[in-house]
Design a protein around this motif. Structure first.
Motif, short mmCIF file in Angstrom:
data_model
loop_
_atom_site.label_atom_id
_atom_site.label_comp_id
_atom_site.label_asym_id
_atom_site.label_seq_id
_atom_site.Cartn_x
_atom_site.Cartn_y
_atom_site.Cartn_z
N LYS A 28 0.85 -1.27 0.04
CA LYS A 28 0.04 -0.07 -0.06
C LYS A 28 0.89 1.12 -0.08
O LYS A 28 0.50 2.33 -0.53
N ALA A 29 2.04 1.20 0.76
CA ALA A 29 2.79 2.35 0.74
C ALA A 29 3.14 2.51 -0.45
O ALA A 29 3.76 3.61 -0.99
N GLU A 30 3.83 1.47 -1.10
CA GLU A 30 4.70 1.44 -2.39
C GLU A 30 3.64 1.76 -3.48
O GLU A 30 3.82 2.70 -4.35
N HIS A 31 2.34 1.60 -3.63
CA HIS A 31 1.49 2.04 -4.33
C HIS A 31 1.25 3.51 -4.06
O HIS A 31 1.02 4.22 -5.33
N TYR A 32 1.21 4.14 -3.07
CA TYR A 32 0.91 5.42 -2.69
C TYR A 32 2.21 6.27 -3.26
O TYR A 32 2.26 7.08 -4.08
N ALA A 33 3.56 5.76 -3.03
CA ALA A 33 4.89 6.37 -3.57
C ALA A 33 4.88 6.40 -5.05
O ALA A 33 5.19 7.18 -5.72
N GLU A 34 4.22 5.30 -5.78
CA GLU A 34 4.20 5.14 -7.03
C GLU A 34 3.33 6.37 -7.70
O GLU A 34 3.39 6.70 -8.80
N LEU A 35 2.14 6.45 -7.22
CA LEU A 35 1.06 7.54 -7.34
C LEU A 35 2.00 8.96 -7.56
O LEU A 35 1.62 9.69 -8.28
N VAL A 36 2.60 8.92 -6.35
CA VAL A 36 3.24 10.23 -6.27
C VAL A 36 4.60 10.71 -7.46
O VAL A 36 4.20 11.64 -8.05
N ILE A 37 5.24 9.47 -7.78
CA ILE A 37 6.39 9.51 -8.73
C ILE A 37 5.88 9.72 -9.91
O ILE A 37 6.14 10.70 -10.66
N GLN A 38 4.68 8.93 -10.60
CA GLN A 38 4.28 8.95 -11.68
C GLN A 38 3.27 10.08 -11.85
O GLN A 38 3.34 10.83 -12.99
N GLY A 39 2.91 10.80 -10.75
CA GLY A 39 2.08 11.92 -10.79
C GLY A 39 3.11 13.41 -11.10
O GLY A 39 2.44 14.27 -11.47
N LYS A 40 4.12 13.22 -11.31
CA LYS A 40 5.07 14.20 -11.30
C LYS A 40 5.17 14.52 -12.96
O LYS A 40 5.54 15.68 -13.42
N GLN A 41 4.96 13.71 -13.49
CA GLN A 41 4.65 13.56 -15.05
C GLN A 41 3.83 14.59 -15.63
O GLN A 41 2.74 14.58 -15.02
N ALA A 42 4.07 15.56 -16.35
CA ALA A 42 3.06 16.69 -16.75
C ALA A 42 1.62 15.94 -17.25
O ALA A 42 0.74 16.60 -16.87
#
Length: 329
Positions: A28-42
């Motif tokens: 769950k934490a990894e999924h949250y972190a992935e949303l954060v990382i991917q969301g940085k893309q324009a």
């Protein structure tokens, strides 16, 4: 601001410690972190809305999780906050991680990065030194040499960083990419443009992360190679397939330098109109760049460059402000 490689390295460190019984809930934490990382893309900023919903659901439950899992959540939250330029809140989130006695290496790396972004070299040095005991010596040395370069010891730090890079050719891919990005920045600031392009692996432009692509475009534009910028960019893509704003404004500037009449300036003008209309705090550097170089307007350039400097004081942010102020004279 040159952050993405730093964060990728730090977040990678964070999840390398997940093992055993923690793995089931750490997903769950990894999924949250992935949303954060991917969301940085324009094109995927909306993922940060999903991340926020997930954080609001989990925040009341964090105290019931094992310390390592709590730390992973807080570290990913700090990553999101720093992306939104909410640096004070990001630092508070990092203190939550340290209070749990977990994940010291990525925390100190992020603290150093935020301090460098704010041009707080004392705190950056403290964070780099705090890595000792938690990181390999080449990680600590890379961190300190970046700070030393920012502190006016650019020539010596660049030489020592090259030596470090040659001695540690077996470093992890993420660490090597972080070090290469610093080497490229330092070579760029020293005016050693061809060396900078070598560190950035210019022949493989399309395989590099956006922050390194942006550096390459800046060097090409500074050295009168605007035609190469347009060659890399090709014909104008569809609206839903445009590059990020930071790349878009640079391609538009190349078009302007060459006097070409493709579509880059037109689509860039439309994008920047929307950014300006929304007073978009995440794109102040791009708006300032646009009004400094693509569609010169001294007052607007200076205004947006100052807005950018309010949150980011790295070398190229300072150069952007200087260009805007010169235009406004």
């Amino acid at each position: 601001m040159s952050k993405s490689t730093y964060w990728r390295f730090a977040i990678g460190v964070m999840f390398s410690v997940v093992c055993g019984s923690a793995a089931a809930t750490a997903v769950k934490a990894e999924h949250y972190a992935e949303l954060v990382i991917q969301g940085k893309q324009a094109a995927q900023h909306q993922l940060h809305e999903d991340a926020e919903i997930l954080w609001q659901l989990m925040a009341p439950r964090l105290a019931s999780l094992p310390a390592i899992e709590q730390a992973q959540w807080w570290l990913a939250q700090a990553d999101l906050l720093q992306f939104e330029h909410r640096f004070a809140e990001a630092l508070t989130a990092l203190e939550q991680v340290l209070a749990l006695q977990q994940l010291h290496e990525p925390v100190y790396l992020m603290q150093a990065r935020i301090a460098l972004t704010r041009d707080d070299l004392t705190r950056a040095t403290q964070a780099c030194r705090a890595l000792t005991g938690y990181s390999q010596i080449d990680v600590v040395a890379t961190c300190l040499l970046e700070v030393q370069g920012r502190a006016g010891q650019l020539e010596s730090s660049y030489t020592r960083l090259q030596q470090l890079h040659l001695r540690n050719s077996n470093s992890t891919e993420a660490l090597q990419q972080w070090r290469l990005q610093i080497l490229a920045e330092q070579a760029h600031l020293l005016g050693r443009y061809n060396e900078a392009l070598e560190w950035l692996d210019y022949p493989n432009y399309f395989q590099q992360p956006e922050v390194m692509q942006r550096q390459m475009l800046d060097i090409l534009l500074q050295t009168g190679r605007a035609a190469e910028v347009l060659a890399l960019s090709g014909v104008c893509p569809k609206v839903d397939a445009l590059p990020s704003d930071s790349l878009l404004v640079r391609v538009a500037y190349a078009e302007a330098q060459l006097g070409e009449q493709q579509c880059w300036r037109e689509v860039t003008a439309q994008r920047m109109y929307l950014r300006e209309l929304r007073a978009d705090a995440l794109h102040t550097a791009d708006i300032a760049y646009y009004f400094s170089y693509v569609a010169p307007d001294g007052e607007k350039a200076r205004y947006w460059a100052k807005q950018n400097m309010a949150v980011a004081q790295e070398p190229f942010d300072k150069q952007l402000l200087a260009a805007a102020q010169e235009l406004a004279l």
